[in-house]
Design a protein around this motif. Sequence first.
Motif, mmCIF file in Angstrom:
data_model
loop_
_atom_site.group_PDB
_atom_site.id
_atom_site.type_symbol
_atom_site.label_atom_id
_atom_site.label_comp_id
_atom_site.label_asym_id
_atom_site.label_seq_id
_atom_site.Cartn_x
_atom_site.Cartn_y
_atom_site.Cartn_z
ATOM 1 N N ARG A 148 0.834 -1.215 0.000
ATOM 2 C CA ARG A 148 0.000 0.000 0.000
ATOM 3 C C ARG A 148 0.860 1.253 0.000
ATOM 4 N N TRP A 149 1.958 1.228 0.756
ATOM 5 C CA TRP A 149 2.848 2.382 0.858
ATOM 6 C C TRP A 149 3.885 2.440 -0.260
ATOM 7 N N LYS A 150 3.794 1.507 -1.202
ATOM 8 C CA LYS A 150 4.695 1.455 -2.359
ATOM 9 C C LYS A 150 6.149 1.254 -1.940
ATOM 10 N N LEU A 151 6.329 0.479 -0.865
ATOM 11 C CA LEU A 151 7.677 0.118 -0.428
ATOM 12 C C LEU A 151 8.092 -1.225 -1.006
ATOM 13 N N SER A 152 7.120 -1.991 -1.473
ATOM 14 C CA SER A 152 7.366 -3.269 -2.137
ATOM 15 C C SER A 152 6.217 -3.486 -3.117
ATOM 16 N N ASP A 153 6.422 -4.409 -4.049
ATOM 17 C CA ASP A 153 5.407 -4.588 -5.092
ATOM 18 C C ASP A 153 4.389 -5.673 -4.775
ATOM 19 N N GLY A 154 4.531 -6.328 -3.619
ATOM 20 C CA GLY A 154 3.557 -7.338 -3.233
ATOM 21 C C GLY A 154 3.702 -8.667 -3.945
ATOM 22 N N THR A 155 4.802 -8.856 -4.643
ATOM 23 C CA THR A 155 5.016 -10.103 -5.384
ATOM 24 C C THR A 155 4.963 -11.310 -4.475
ATOM 25 N N SER A 156 5.620 -11.213 -3.328
ATOM 26 C CA SER A 156 5.653 -12.314 -2.367
ATOM 27 C C SER A 156 6.075 -11.779 -1.012
ATOM 28 N N VAL A 157 5.813 -12.568 0.024
ATOM 29 C CA VAL A 157 6.243 -12.197 1.369
ATOM 30 C C VAL A 157 7.770 -12.114 1.417
ATOM 31 N N GLU A 158 8.421 -13.032 0.721
ATOM 32 C CA GLU A 158 9.890 -13.043 0.698
ATOM 33 C C GLU A 158 10.441 -11.757 0.080
ATOM 34 N N LYS A 159 9.804 -11.311 -0.984
ATOM 35 C CA LYS A 159 10.232 -10.061 -1.650
ATOM 36 C C LYS A 159 9.984 -8.869 -0.735
ATOM 37 N N THR A 160 8.855 -8.854 -0.053
ATOM 38 C CA THR A 160 8.553 -7.763 0.874
ATOM 39 C C THR A 160 9.603 -7.686 1.976
ATOM 40 N N GLU A 161 9.954 -8.831 2.547
ATOM 41 C CA GLU A 161 10.978 -8.844 3.602
ATOM 42 C C GLU A 161 12.298 -8.293 3.079
ATOM 43 N N LYS A 162 12.687 -8.716 1.904
ATOM 44 C CA LYS A 162 13.947 -8.268 1.307
ATOM 45 C C LYS A 162 13.926 -6.762 1.059
ATOM 46 N N ASP A 163 12.808 -6.256 0.531
ATOM 47 C CA ASP A 163 12.699 -4.824 0.236
ATOM 48 C C ASP A 163 12.733 -3.985 1.506
ATOM 49 N N LEU A 164 12.007 -4.419 2.542
ATOM 50 C CA LEU A 164 11.963 -3.650 3.787
ATOM 51 C C LEU A 164 13.322 -3.643 4.482
ATOM 52 N N LYS A 165 14.043 -4.735 4.391
ATOM 53 C CA LYS A 165 15.374 -4.789 4.998
ATOM 54 C C LYS A 165 16.340 -3.826 4.309
ATOM 55 N N LYS A 166 16.114 -3.584 3.025
ATOM 56 C CA LYS A 166 16.960 -2.632 2.295
ATOM 57 C C LYS A 166 16.609 -1.187 2.650
ATOM 58 N N LEU A 167 15.314 -0.939 2.891
ATOM 59 C CA LEU A 167 14.847 0.425 3.105
ATOM 60 C C LEU A 167 15.072 0.936 4.528
ATOM 61 N N PHE A 168 15.000 0.027 5.511
ATOM 62 C CA PHE A 168 15.145 0.445 6.907
ATOM 63 C C PHE A 168 16.477 -0.046 7.476
ATOM 64 N N PRO A 169 17.167 0.792 8.267
ATOM 65 C CA PRO A 169 18.420 0.365 8.902
ATOM 66 C C PRO A 169 18.197 -0.865 9.781
ATOM 67 N N GLN A 170 19.192 -1.717 9.842
ATOM 68 C CA GLN A 170 19.072 -2.973 10.577
ATOM 69 C C GLN A 170 18.666 -2.774 12.035
ATOM 70 N N GLU A 171 19.165 -1.715 12.647
ATOM 71 C CA GLU A 171 18.859 -1.493 14.061
ATOM 72 C C GLU A 171 17.394 -1.111 14.285
ATOM 73 N N GLU A 172 16.666 -0.822 13.222
ATOM 74 C CA GLU A 172 15.248 -0.473 13.335
ATOM 75 C C GLU A 172 14.319 -1.658 13.080
ATOM 76 N N TRP A 173 14.841 -2.729 12.520
ATOM 77 C CA TRP A 173 13.974 -3.814 12.037
ATOM 78 C C TRP A 173 13.043 -4.360 13.121
ATOM 79 N N ASN A 174 13.571 -4.636 14.294
ATOM 80 C CA ASN A 174 12.764 -5.299 15.323
ATOM 81 C C ASN A 174 11.572 -4.456 15.762
ATOM 82 N N ARG A 175 11.778 -3.156 15.912
ATOM 83 C CA ARG A 175 10.642 -2.325 16.327
ATOM 84 C C ARG A 175 9.735 -1.984 15.144
#
Length: 210
Positions: A148-175
């Motif tokens: 919805r926020w156009k941070l990933s294309d929704g192709t798959s859960v795996e793709k979403t995880e990969k895209d979000l990990k690229k966009l947000f710093p690692q120290e932010e992932w857990n929260r």
Amino acid sequence: MNKKERAEFVGKTLDAIYPDPPIPLQFSNTFTFLVAVLLSAQCTDKKVNAVTPELFALADTPQKMAQIPTEKIEAIIRPCGLAPAKSKHITALSQKLLQEFGGEVPKTFEELESLPGVGHKTASVIMSQAYGIPAFPVDTHIHRLAMRWKLSDGTSVEKTEKDLKKLFPQEEWNRRHLQIIYFGREYCPARGHDVAKCPICSQIGCREKV
């Protein structure tokens, strides 16, 4: 806004609304947390929290859980759905923890995912929320909002995880994982979503048909 700018706005907004997001599941130790996360598959946290007190009163360690008849576990967790499969997984993973891990919940993705009923998302939740190791579990809320926020294309859960990990710093992932779940429930539902009232969608533009 480009994707990076949208991610930065999302992060700032989430931090302002949920500076210290709590874990929504109730548990007393890492084993009970693992069981609660397993039960949460295709079930609300509220419903899980309603059934686990009875289950954990009987068994809050793998040693105790392995002694409980699977049929009794199934009867207790029935409101969570998929009870036949989940009860068998709980019995089997308790036995495996005793046989192969000294009764302790392991601390690696490979070992966690070797447990019955534990997939990558469940393992990611344990790694991030129980052990504080950076991970980005993607559930239906996160998958939906990332698209919805156009941070990933929704192709798959795996793709979403990969895209979000690229966009947000690692120290932010857990929260971020917890923040997005809370935000999806409170401000950005799948149905009846009012863009004008959404603190994020009203500012960055979003895909409505998600």
